[in-house]
Motif scaffolding. Structure first.
Motif, PDB file in Angstrom:
ATOM      1  N   VAL A  56       0.868  -1.224   0.151  1.00 31.79           N
ATOM      2  CA  VAL A  56      -0.120   0.051   0.108  1.00 31.79           C
ATOM      3  C   VAL A  56       0.701   1.349  -0.010  1.00 31.79           C
ATOM      4  O   VAL A  56       0.569   2.388  -0.796  1.00 31.79           O
ATOM      5  CB  VAL A  56      -0.878  -0.061   1.149  1.00 31.79           C
ATOM      6  N   LEU A  57       2.006   1.187   0.764  1.00 33.95           N
ATOM      7  CA  LEU A  57       2.975   2.272   0.826  1.00 33.95           C
ATOM      8  C   LEU A  57       3.689   2.776  -0.359  1.00 33.95           C
ATOM      9  O   LEU A  57       3.577   3.497  -0.780  1.00 33.95           O
ATOM     10  CB  LEU A  57       3.726   2.227   1.994  1.00 33.95           C
ATOM     11  N   GLU A  58       3.886   1.512  -0.925  1.00 33.14           N
ATOM     12  CA  GLU A  58       4.659   1.626  -2.341  1.00 33.14           C
ATOM     13  C   GLU A  58       3.702   2.122  -3.560  1.00 33.14           C
ATOM     14  O   GLU A  58       4.086   2.853  -4.363  1.00 33.14           O
ATOM     15  CB  GLU A  58       5.154   0.258  -2.868  1.00 33.14           C
ATOM     16  N   LEU A  59       2.429   1.582  -3.505  1.00 30.71           N
ATOM     17  CA  LEU A  59       1.505   2.236  -4.442  1.00 30.71           C
ATOM     18  C   LEU A  59       1.050   3.614  -4.033  1.00 30.71           C
ATOM     19  O   LEU A  59       1.212   4.732  -5.034  1.00 30.71           O
ATOM     20  CB  LEU A  59       0.277   1.473  -4.331  1.00 30.71           C
ATOM     21  N   PHE A  60       1.087   4.136  -2.775  1.00 30.65           N
ATOM     22  CA  PHE A  60       0.714   5.323  -2.559  1.00 30.65           C
ATOM     23  C   PHE A  60       1.978   6.390  -3.173  1.00 30.65           C
ATOM     24  O   PHE A  60       1.700   7.438  -3.879  1.00 30.65           O
ATOM     25  CB  PHE A  60       0.512   5.662  -1.075  1.00 30.65           C
ATOM     26  N   ILE A  61       3.160   5.876  -2.730  1.00 32.23           N
ATOM     27  CA  ILE A  61       4.373   6.791  -2.955  1.00 32.23           C
ATOM     28  C   ILE A  61       4.439   6.816  -4.603  1.00 32.23           C
ATOM     29  O   ILE A  61       4.844   8.033  -5.082  1.00 32.23           O
ATOM     30  CB  ILE A  61       5.537   6.489  -2.289  1.00 32.23           C
ATOM     31  N   GLY A  62       4.431   5.748  -4.968  1.00 34.47           N
ATOM     32  CA  GLY A  62       4.642   5.589  -6.619  1.00 34.47           C
ATOM     33  C   GLY A  62       3.728   6.386  -7.502  1.00 34.47           C
ATOM     34  O   GLY A  62       4.156   7.034  -8.280  1.00 34.47           O
ATOM     35  N   LEU A  63       2.289   6.386  -6.912  1.00 35.65           N
ATOM     36  CA  LEU A  63       1.461   6.541  -7.668  1.00 35.65           C
ATOM     37  C   LEU A  63       1.382   8.578  -7.487  1.00 35.65           C
ATOM     38  O   LEU A  63       1.010   9.196  -8.500  1.00 35.65           O
ATOM     39  CB  LEU A  63      -0.035   6.499  -7.353  1.00 35.65           C
ATOM     40  N   CYS A  64       1.486   8.729  -6.313  1.00 32.67           N
ATOM     41  CA  CYS A  64       1.667  10.274  -5.870  1.00 32.67           C
ATOM     42  C   CYS A  64       3.003  10.948  -6.913  1.00 32.67           C
ATOM     43  O   CYS A  64       2.466  11.999  -7.361  1.00 32.67           O
ATOM     44  CB  CYS A  64       2.060  10.662  -4.719  1.00 32.67           C
ATOM     45  N   LEU A  65       3.850  10.169  -6.823  1.00 31.84           N
ATOM     46  CA  LEU A  65       5.090  11.035  -7.828  1.00 31.84           C
ATOM     47  C   LEU A  65       4.770  10.756  -9.074  1.00 31.84           C
ATOM     48  O   LEU A  65       4.899  11.927  -9.877  1.00 31.84           O
ATOM     49  CB  LEU A  65       6.324  10.160  -7.368  1.00 31.84           C
ATOM     50  N   SER A  66       4.087   9.704  -9.621  1.00 29.81           N
ATOM     51  CA  SER A  66       3.641   9.631 -10.960  1.00 29.81           C
ATOM     52  C   SER A  66       2.796  10.585 -11.433  1.00 29.81           C
ATOM     53  O   SER A  66       2.871  11.329 -12.377  1.00 29.81           O
ATOM     54  CB  SER A  66       3.017   8.156 -11.362  1.00 29.81           C
ATOM     55  N   VAL A  67       1.508  10.908 -10.563  1.00 32.37           N
ATOM     56  CA  VAL A  67       0.533  11.843 -10.840  1.00 32.37           C
ATOM     57  C   VAL A  67       1.370  13.233 -10.842  1.00 32.37           C
ATOM     58  O   VAL A  67       0.987  14.150 -11.780  1.00 32.37           O
ATOM     59  CB  VAL A  67      -0.438  11.997  -9.841  1.00 32.37           C
ATOM     60  N   LEU A  68       2.156  13.489  -9.921  1.00 25.91           N
ATOM     61  CA  LEU A  68       2.833  14.997  -9.962  1.00 25.91           C
ATOM     62  C   LEU A  68       3.713  15.014 -11.077  1.00 25.91           C
ATOM     63  O   LEU A  68       3.616  16.293 -11.778  1.00 25.91           O
ATOM     64  CB  LEU A  68       3.941  14.848  -8.637  1.00 25.91           C
ATOM     65  N   ILE A  69       4.368  14.010 -11.714  1.00 25.93           N
ATOM     66  CA  ILE A  69       5.289  14.004 -13.017  1.00 25.93           C
ATOM     67  C   ILE A  69       4.094  14.337 -14.021  1.00 25.93           C
ATOM     68  O   ILE A  69       4.519  15.120 -15.193  1.00 25.93           O
ATOM     69  CB  ILE A  69       5.959  12.799 -13.048  1.00 25.93           C
ATOM     70  N   VAL A  70       3.054  13.791 -14.115  1.00 22.47           N
ATOM     71  CA  VAL A  70       2.103  13.940 -15.136  1.00 22.47           C
ATOM     72  C   VAL A  70       1.791  15.528 -15.286  1.00 22.47           C
ATOM     73  O   VAL A  70       1.568  15.962 -16.364  1.00 22.47           O
ATOM     74  CB  VAL A  70       1.070  12.843 -15.172  1.00 22.47           C
ATOM     75  N   ILE A  71       1.403  15.883 -14.128  1.00 19.24           N
ATOM     76  CA  ILE A  71       0.983  17.272 -13.973  1.00 19.24           C
ATOM     77  C   ILE A  71       1.961  18.311 -14.482  1.00 19.24           C
ATOM     78  O   ILE A  71       1.565  19.007 -15.207  1.00 19.24           O
ATOM     79  CB  ILE A  71       0.645  17.412 -12.651  1.00 19.24           C
ATOM     80  N   VAL A  72       3.393  17.994 -14.234  1.00 20.45           N
ATOM     81  CA  VAL A  72       4.305  19.027 -14.419  1.00 20.45           C
ATOM     82  C   VAL A  72       4.330  18.701 -16.235  1.00 20.45           C
ATOM     83  O   VAL A  72       4.431  19.801 -16.829  1.00 20.45           O
ATOM     84  CB  VAL A  72       5.709  18.385 -14.084  1.00 20.45           C
ATOM     85  N   CYS A  73       4.350  17.500 -16.449  1.00 17.87           N
ATOM     86  CA  CYS A  73       4.585  17.302 -18.114  1.00 17.87           C
ATOM     87  C   CYS A  73       3.429  18.041 -18.969  1.00 17.87           C
ATOM     88  O   CYS A  73       3.650  18.637 -19.971  1.00 17.87           O
ATOM     89  CB  CYS A  73       4.493  15.854 -18.235  1.00 17.87           C
ATOM     90  N   LEU A  74       2.183  17.940 -18.264  1.00 16.61           N
ATOM     91  CA  LEU A  74       1.166  18.319 -18.963  1.00 16.61           C
ATOM     92  C   LEU A  74       1.145  20.030 -19.033  1.00 16.61           C
ATOM     93  O   LEU A  74       0.882  20.491 -19.865  1.00 16.61           O
ATOM     94  CB  LEU A  74      -0.383  18.000 -18.374  1.00 16.61           C
ATOM     95  N   CYS A  75       1.781  20.612 -17.904  1.00 15.34           N
ATOM     96  CA  CYS A  75       1.973  22.114 -17.752  1.00 15.34           C
ATOM     97  C   CYS A  75       3.065  22.350 -18.790  1.00 15.34           C
ATOM     98  O   CYS A  75       2.675  23.475 -19.493  1.00 15.34           O
ATOM     99  CB  CYS A  75       2.667  22.628 -16.332  1.00 15.34           C
ATOM    100  N   SER A 122       3.783  20.951 -21.598  1.00 13.35           N
ATOM    101  CA  SER A 122       3.120  20.562 -22.900  1.00 13.35           C
ATOM    102  C   SER A 122       2.360  21.873 -23.247  1.00 13.35           C
ATOM    103  O   SER A 122       2.429  22.081 -24.365  1.00 13.35           O
ATOM    104  CB  SER A 122       2.516  19.301 -22.797  1.00 13.35           C
ATOM    105  N   ASN A 123       1.643  22.470 -22.408  1.00 13.74           N
ATOM    106  CA  ASN A 123       0.577  23.369 -22.583  1.00 13.74           C
ATOM    107  C   ASN A 123       1.403  24.700 -23.051  1.00 13.74           C
ATOM    108  O   ASN A 123       0.959  25.521 -23.613  1.00 13.74           O
ATOM    109  CB  ASN A 123      -0.394  23.540 -21.562  1.00 13.74           C
ATOM    110  N   VAL A 124       2.521  24.900 -22.327  1.00  9.84           N
ATOM    111  CA  VAL A 124       3.090  26.077 -22.407  1.00  9.84           C
ATOM    112  C   VAL A 124       3.919  26.229 -23.956  1.00  9.84           C
ATOM    113  O   VAL A 124       4.095  26.999 -24.845  1.00  9.84           O
ATOM    114  CB  VAL A 124       4.225  26.042 -21.424  1.00  9.84           C
TER     115      VAL A 124
END
Length: 366
Positions: free
Chosen positions: A327-346, A348-350
């Motif tokens: 559960v902890l691995e999923l939480f940390i991994g997914l939080c980092l993944s979502v953060l990276i995706v958000i940065v990539c989308l930002c 990309s939009n720029v």
């Protein structure tokens, strides 16, 4: 799932398929966060093995699924037009971003990029182009033959031809890697991946082409139960063998390769069935659905950019390695993944503010 009549799949974009593609992109980022950022290739977790078992098969399945167009008229001109479009959308942006990543980020040169079968991580667009070209060529030839010489319906000829080609490629992938000349060609073209994953692309094409039958089968309560149980059973059996067999001979390698493929197909059906069954949760009216769909429509942008933002956190990896907490691995991994995706989308939009940059870096329409 109710026993009601199943509606045929609509033309155009399908919301839950876009969401499924977004989910798969998150799994790709998650895998790279773990591999490059947390464990540095030195540790393989249960979660990592589970996602890996169906992640890329699912991506190619979706690609084949959306590639099929029932009303398309196949000929050589169609093949050439579609291939040029794919090169402009996929390959030019990959080469452009890949060059920046290779020279500026890795401080290497394009020779290492081109000679590496994984293209320093950017292999997917090249392999997908090869699959599209194979699909276009088989479809054009099948429709030409069906129109002139054979009375069998053209879609049937195309389906049988695709299945045959996928089977041949699957059987030849081991010899292809053993023969030195072919292995060298495979390194430059990433054909090893094409030979390995083309059958999932074909599976996607056939699932869309025969959608009514496919949906009827996978929504049968006995079939769905059998698929889930088989996936779990074969996955655990495969991982048991993979750990227990240290020195594998050719026979064992063939068996394990077949098990990998079976797990891939079963995993694809399980995940697709989940998104299909709960499609209302993944439509544009929900935050989860609209978010995953947006990610699904920007997969190329995220894929090309996310390597620049992968964190290096070996201390966190050591902590997860010692805790063995899924559960902890999923939480940390997914939080980092979502953060990276958000940065990539930002980012990309720029970049997409400029139509020119959007076109040549992400294949966007001007």
């Amino acid at each position: 799932m109710s026993e009601s009549v199943i509606a045929p799949l609509p033309k155009g974009r399908i919301q839950y398929v876009d969401a499924l593609r977004g989910f798969t992109m998150l799994l790709v980022v998650f895998a790279h966060v773990e591999t490059f950022g947390l464990f540095n290739f030195e540790y393989e977790t249960f979660v990592g093995r589970l996602f890996q078992s169906f992640r890329m098969p699912l991506f190619f399945f979706i690609s084949g699924f959306v590639a099929y167009k029932p009303d398309r008229e196949w000929n050589l001109n169609t093949c050439w037009t579609l291939t040029k479009k794919k090169i402009a959308i996929q390959i030019i942006p990959t080469l452009a971003i890949g060059a920046v990543y290779t020279y500026a980020y890795l401080q290497s040169d394009m020779r290492s990029f081109i000679s590496d079968p994984a293209k320093l991580g950017y292999w997917f667009p090249f392999v997908l182009l090869e699959m599209f070209v194979l699909y276009y060529a088989v479809s054009a030839v099948s429709y030409t033959v069906g129109k002139k010489w054979i009375s069998i319906p053209k879609p049937v000829i195309s389906s049988v031809s695709l299945i045959f080609l996928a089977l041949v490629m699957y059987l030849l992938k081991l010899p292809f890697k053993i023969v030195p000349v072919l292995d060298t060609i495979g390194n430059f073209t990433s054909l090893h991946y094409t030979f390995n994953y083309f059958m999932y692309f074909v599976f996607g094409v056939l699932a869309r082409q025969y959608s009514d039958r496919f949906e009827t089968i996978i929504e049968n309560k006995y079939v769905s139960a059998a698929v889930i149980l088989l996936f779990a059973g074969v996955f655990f059996f495969y991982n048991f063998l993979n750990v227990s067999v240290d020195d594998m001979f050719l026979k064992e390698k063939v068996i394990l390769t077949m098990l990998e493929s079976i797990i891939g197909f079963l995993g694809v059906v399980v995940v697709y069935s989940f998104f299909r069954k709960y499609s209302d949760s993944f439509d544009g009216g929900t935050k989860l659905g609209s978010s995953l769909q947006y990610i699904g429509r920007r997969t190329l942008d995220i894929y090309l950019l996310h390597y620049f933002f992968l964190p290096f956190l070996p201390e966190a990896g050591d902590f997860l390695r010692q805790s063995h907490n899924v559960v902890l691995e999923l939480f940390i991994g997914l939080c980092l993944s979502v953060l990276i995706v958000i940065v990539c989308l930002c980012v990309s939009n720029v970049i997409r503010i400029s139509p020119f940059l959007g076109k040549y870096l992400f294949g966007a329409k001007e």
